[in-house]
Design an enzyme around this catalytic site. Structure first.
Site, PDB file in Angstrom:
ATOM      1  N   HIS A   1     -44.899 -29.304 -12.640  1.00 55.34           N
ATOM      2  CA  HIS A   1     -44.694 -27.998 -13.389  1.00 55.34           C
ATOM      3  C   HIS A   1     -44.734 -28.522 -15.123  1.00 55.34           C
ATOM      4  O   HIS A   1     -45.235 -29.894 -14.870  1.00 55.34           O
ATOM      5  CB  HIS A   1     -43.333 -27.403 -13.533  1.00 55.34           C
ATOM      6  CG  HIS A   1     -41.663 -28.377 -13.734  1.00 55.34           C
ATOM      7  ND1 HIS A   1     -41.871 -28.275 -14.948  1.00 55.34           N
ATOM      8  CD2 HIS A   1     -41.295 -29.191 -12.878  1.00 55.34           C
ATOM      9  CE1 HIS A   1     -40.710 -28.805 -15.052  1.00 55.34           C
ATOM     10  NE2 HIS A   1     -40.053 -29.670 -14.311  1.00 55.34           N
TER      11      HIS A   1
ATOM     12  N   ASP B   1     -43.696 -26.907 -18.181  1.00 54.56           N
ATOM     13  CA  ASP B   1     -42.694 -26.361 -18.669  1.00 54.56           C
ATOM     14  C   ASP B   1     -41.592 -27.587 -18.950  1.00 54.56           C
ATOM     15  O   ASP B   1     -41.581 -28.056 -18.175  1.00 54.56           O
ATOM     16  CB  ASP B   1     -42.277 -24.992 -17.874  1.00 54.56           C
ATOM     17  CG  ASP B   1     -41.842 -24.989 -17.172  1.00 54.56           C
ATOM     18  OD1 ASP B   1     -41.748 -25.314 -16.425  1.00 54.56           O
ATOM     19  OD2 ASP B   1     -40.364 -23.852 -17.124  1.00 54.56           O
TER      20      ASP B   1
ATOM     21  N   GLU C   1     -40.852 -23.292 -13.739  1.00 56.96           N
ATOM     22  CA  GLU C   1     -39.719 -24.011 -12.762  1.00 56.96           C
ATOM     23  C   GLU C   1     -38.591 -24.170 -13.601  1.00 56.96           C
ATOM     24  O   GLU C   1     -37.855 -23.704 -12.582  1.00 56.96           O
ATOM     25  CB  GLU C   1     -40.179 -25.607 -12.787  1.00 56.96           C
ATOM     26  CG  GLU C   1     -39.630 -26.166 -11.832  1.00 56.96           C
ATOM     27  CD  GLU C   1     -38.187 -26.988 -12.166  1.00 56.96           C
ATOM     28  OE1 GLU C   1     -38.340 -27.068 -10.886  1.00 56.96           O
ATOM     29  OE2 GLU C   1     -37.973 -27.110 -13.435  1.00 56.96           O
ATOM     30  N   GLU C   2     -38.685 -24.901 -15.197  1.00 60.61           N
ATOM     31  CA  GLU C   2     -37.028 -23.981 -15.547  1.00 60.61           C
ATOM     32  C   GLU C   2     -36.317 -23.217 -15.583  1.00 60.61           C
ATOM     33  O   GLU C   2     -35.326 -22.914 -15.949  1.00 60.61           O
ATOM     34  CB  GLU C   2     -37.005 -24.682 -16.781  1.00 60.61           C
ATOM     35  CG  GLU C   2     -37.819 -26.141 -16.923  1.00 60.61           C
ATOM     36  CD  GLU C   2     -36.864 -27.157 -16.106  1.00 60.61           C
ATOM     37  OE1 GLU C   2     -35.715 -26.852 -15.876  1.00 60.61           O
ATOM     38  OE2 GLU C   2     -37.489 -28.528 -15.729  1.00 60.61           O
TER      39      GLU C   2
ATOM     40  N   GLU D   1     -41.628 -34.868  -9.398  1.00 60.27           N
ATOM     41  CA  GLU D   1     -40.124 -34.629 -10.340  1.00 60.27           C
ATOM     42  C   GLU D   1     -39.999 -36.020 -10.352  1.00 60.27           C
ATOM     43  O   GLU D   1     -39.701 -37.313  -9.377  1.00 60.27           O
ATOM     44  CB  GLU D   1     -39.644 -33.731  -9.357  1.00 60.27           C
ATOM     45  CG  GLU D   1     -39.288 -32.418 -10.111  1.00 60.27           C
ATOM     46  CD  GLU D   1     -39.171 -31.860 -11.072  1.00 60.27           C
ATOM     47  OE1 GLU D   1     -38.496 -32.534 -12.041  1.00 60.27           O
ATOM     48  OE2 GLU D   1     -38.961 -29.918 -11.243  1.00 60.27           O
TER      49      GLU D   1
END
Length: 368
Positions: free
Chosen positions: A65, A67, A129-130, A155
């Site tokens: 991701h 963000d 994603e956050e 991740e």
């Protein structure tokens, strides 16, 4: 390449909802290297980036991701990037621009191999994603990953191999009481006090145990209520996090909360509902430890780093829940060493980013 990409990514501010610049950078970077690139719009956020590398054998998706969380006060390092020894500081350096740099570098390196010596690889970089995983959900809805055999998410895991994660419901609890003069509280029903008794008793709920994911949990995130002048408050509301394991569905969660209310003998009325989301609930998932891809990954890790990765399971949620639960594909999570995610002075280990890139490249090459 992975370290230079890390520095570039961190220098680009990309809090959730402002991923447009980093999305454009990744698109241009890949197009300059002659990859077939697609963009997938995510309304209000940066476009998802999808790039294809045809090969032989299974189809593997690399995912990360773009963000980050929003910056917080108190940083003593440069939040847009500062190298100190092996630590590279910056917002999102660990979560997860380090992993994103590693998989993008591995993707480019694989393109240098003959087609018959690499699997089919799809590189994906997603937004939000956050927040609510809008980018991952748009990617799944698009159908572009239907032919995938494996999803790899970079991740940060401190070089452990994560084979599943708990899921999550967000619960809204509304309590209706009875208004009365605050000087005569016994004539009313104080909704705030009843709600506080309720959330203070969540620890009484007994949880099922999953042999890999452990047990679920409750955490009160928000509570509010107010009085109309000198009156007993007759309304109160709480938002509660409920992490779940397999076989814990919404009806079970709602039922155990209603049962707790009745058991406590609380006054007033209660309404239990799911907090509204723009994307589906984040459900738990697991991957078998004897899965063929897991076995190969562990073997490659042992060969190249001299040790097998520790097998772990996520306590919280991420885009991997959507890939594992809704896409239904084996989803392995593996990323670099770092600390202070979502906090001040977040950092990622530069040497670990290099190792993660090395492991991913070797693993992908071994699949053909």
């Amino acid at each position: 390449m992975e370290v230079e990409l890390l520095k570039e990514f961190v220098s680009i501010e990309s809090p959730t909802g402002r991923e447009q610049e980093i999305s454009a950078f990744i698109r241009d970077f890949l197009e300059e290297k002659d990859f077939e690139v697609e963009t997938l719009p995510v309304e209000g956020f940066g476009d998802d980036i999808i790039a294809y590398l045809p090969g032989k054998g299974p189809t593997v998706v690399l995912n990360g991701h773009m963000d980050t969380v929003h910056p917080s006060k108190g940083w003593t390092k440069n939040p847009l990037g500062e190298l100190e020894g092996d630590r590279f500081y910056g917002i999102g350096s660990a979560d997860m621009k380090g992993g994103l740099a590693a998989i993008l570098s591995a993707f480019v390196e694989l393109a240098e191999l003959p087609r018959k010596k690499r699997p089919n690889v799809i590189f994906t970089a997603v937004s939000d994603e956050e927040g609510y995983s809008r980018g991952a959900w748009e990617l799944i809805k698009s159908g572009k990953l239907e032919g995938a055999d494996l999803i790899l998410v970079a991740e940060p895991t401190n070089e452990s191999l994560m084979l599943g994660a708990r899921g999550r419901f967000v619960v809204r609890v509304r309590v209706a009481g009875k208004k009365a003069h605050a000087a005569r509280p016994h004539l009313g029903i104080n909704a705030i006090e009843e709600l506080c008794r309720f959330v203070g008793s969540l620890g009484r709920i007994r949880f099922r145990n999953h042999r890999k994911l452990g047990i679920g949990s409750y955490c009160t995130l928000h509570i509010e209520g107010s009085a109309d002048g000198l009156s007993v408050p007759d309304e109160a509301m709480a938002i509660i996090d409920r992490h779940i394991i397999p076989e814990e569905d919404w009806e079970k969660v709602r039922g155990e909360l209603l049962a707790l209310w009745e058991k406590l003998g609380l006054r007033g009325s209660v309404k239990i509902s799911r907090f509204e989301r723009p994307t589906p609930d984040m459900l738990p998932y697991t991957v078998r430890e004897n899965n063929r891809f897991v076995n190969v990954f562990r073997s490659i890790h042992r060969t190249f780093l001299g040790r097998e990765p520790e097998i772990t399971y996520g306590r919280s949620v991420g885009d991997f829940n959507y890939f594992g639960a809704y896409l239904g594909k084996p989803t392995l999570v593996y990323g670099p060493v770092g600390e202070n995610w979502h906090s001040i002075n977040e950092w990622v280990s530069v040497s670990s980013v290099r190792r993660v890139k090395k492991v991913y490249t070797a693993f992908l090459r071994s699949l053909v």
